[in-house]
Design an enzyme around this catalytic site. Sequence first.
Site, short mmCIF file in Angstrom:
data_model
loop_
_atom_site.label_atom_id
_atom_site.label_comp_id
_atom_site.label_asym_id
_atom_site.label_seq_id
_atom_site.Cartn_x
_atom_site.Cartn_y
_atom_site.Cartn_z
N GLY A 14 0.41 -1.06 0.21
CA GLY A 14 0.29 -0.25 -0.05
C GLY A 14 0.51 1.37 0.31
N ASN A 15 0.46 2.43 0.30
CA ASN A 15 1.18 3.89 0.42
C ASN A 15 0.63 4.79 1.29
OD1 ASN A 15 -0.95 5.63 -0.81
ND2 ASN A 15 -0.36 4.21 -2.92
N ARG A 16 0.61 5.09 1.89
CA ARG A 16 0.59 6.48 2.93
C ARG A 16 -0.86 7.85 2.48
NH1 ARG A 16 4.14 5.15 6.25
NH2 ARG A 16 6.53 5.02 5.46
N SER A 17 -1.34 7.79 1.12
CA SER A 17 -2.51 8.85 0.83
C SER A 17 -3.26 8.22 2.08
CB SER A 17 -2.84 7.73 -0.90
OG SER A 17 -3.65 9.19 -0.36
N ALA A 71 -3.74 7.87 -4.94
CA ALA A 71 -2.00 7.55 -5.06
C ALA A 71 -1.75 5.47 -5.66
CB ALA A 71 -1.57 7.58 -4.28
#
Length: 399
Positions: free
Chosen positions: A210-213, A277
Amino acid sequence: MLPFAEKNVLLGICGSIAAYKACELASRLREQGARVDCALTASARHLVQPAALEALTGTPVITDMFPLVTCPEQGHIAVAQRAHLCLVAPATANILAKAACGIADDWLSTTLLATRAPILYAPAMNTNMYTHPATQANIEILRKRGAAFIGPASGRLACGTEGLGRLADIPDILDAAFCAVHQDKDFSGKRVLITSGPNHEPIDPVRFIGNRSSGKMGRALALEALCRGAEVGMITGPAQVNPPSGVKTTQVNTADEMYDAVLSCMNEYDIIIGAAAVADFKIERPETGKIKRGEDRIVLHLKPNRDIIAAVAGAKRPGQRVVGFAAETDDLLLRAEHKLRQKRLDMIIANRVGGEACAIGADHADAYVLIPGQDPEKLEYATKSHLARTIFDRLLALD
Ligand code: CTP
């Protein structure tokens, strides 16, 4: 610039048990830039202490009709005139009935007659009181006169029953208040699609990349578009924030799901904004069973995902506008300009990510708005709501 900067909000608090939640509401309005005048009705004074509200807002609380000699700026006419919004939360059956009939027998009901500011009611009461034909008729009268309503929500009520009558959630009241004070409907008739949040790319049934969005930027854009009269669709990954109510939302996980969802409905929209993102890579072959510990070393094979916003811009019809974001750790403007050209966008917003000034997940960020043929416009330490406002202002100027 905060969402309620330079706005005066009169918060009228009535004697519903939900009055205690008005402290949180007053605090959030202040935090978001409003000057808040709180007025407590006689019943509300049994439930909330003025001192708590005064500490939260920094403004004396109005509890009485007649402090006019000592404090003229708290008089009903002065407050009624300076208010950009009168928010009655919680609104009881009693205040709705009085306002519908034009009764002015205390400070709040008098001020509701004296003001020409928009009025927003957030009702909270027992289900039978709310659904009673008298209350419903009063709401109808007030709506016809232009008042707005948010809620009530359903759930457990203080009287021990379950049903309709809970005060709407504070974030929903804040959204409705924002829409009530920002009334230019310059996007009415337009349809806006927004991608938002991160993607989760599965590694196995329980793990993902995943990512931090957070999804906050997409949410701010959706709210701004809604408030300006647009019809709004949102295709969102697993974000930390919920879309504003009134947005047609499709929840997805992976970039492939987002791609399919966006491409299948893009023709219905006039403006498409890629605030997600999007995951650039996915696992080539996600495991069907949970990967066991014990291996010395695990190698994950990644393969690139398709570029959603570039596909949208490549397939757009005349008149459609496509906006993207550029998240960069270095060479911010150079790379953003490259993406603007390469993806054939009408506008790109450049944000710095990584390090202390990281835009991802933050409430404020420096940003540049880039439009082909125009100099970059810098917005310093902009809130996401201010950035959203600027994006729609610039979109308007493109037409
Ligand atoms: N984007 C997209 N689909 C992708 C990747 C990005 O639609 N597969 C969109 C984003 O929503 C954003 C813009 O493209 O509007 C730029 O995203 P960004 O992450 O800054 O750039 P990338 O194109 O992913 O390139 P890189 O990661 O190499 O910087």
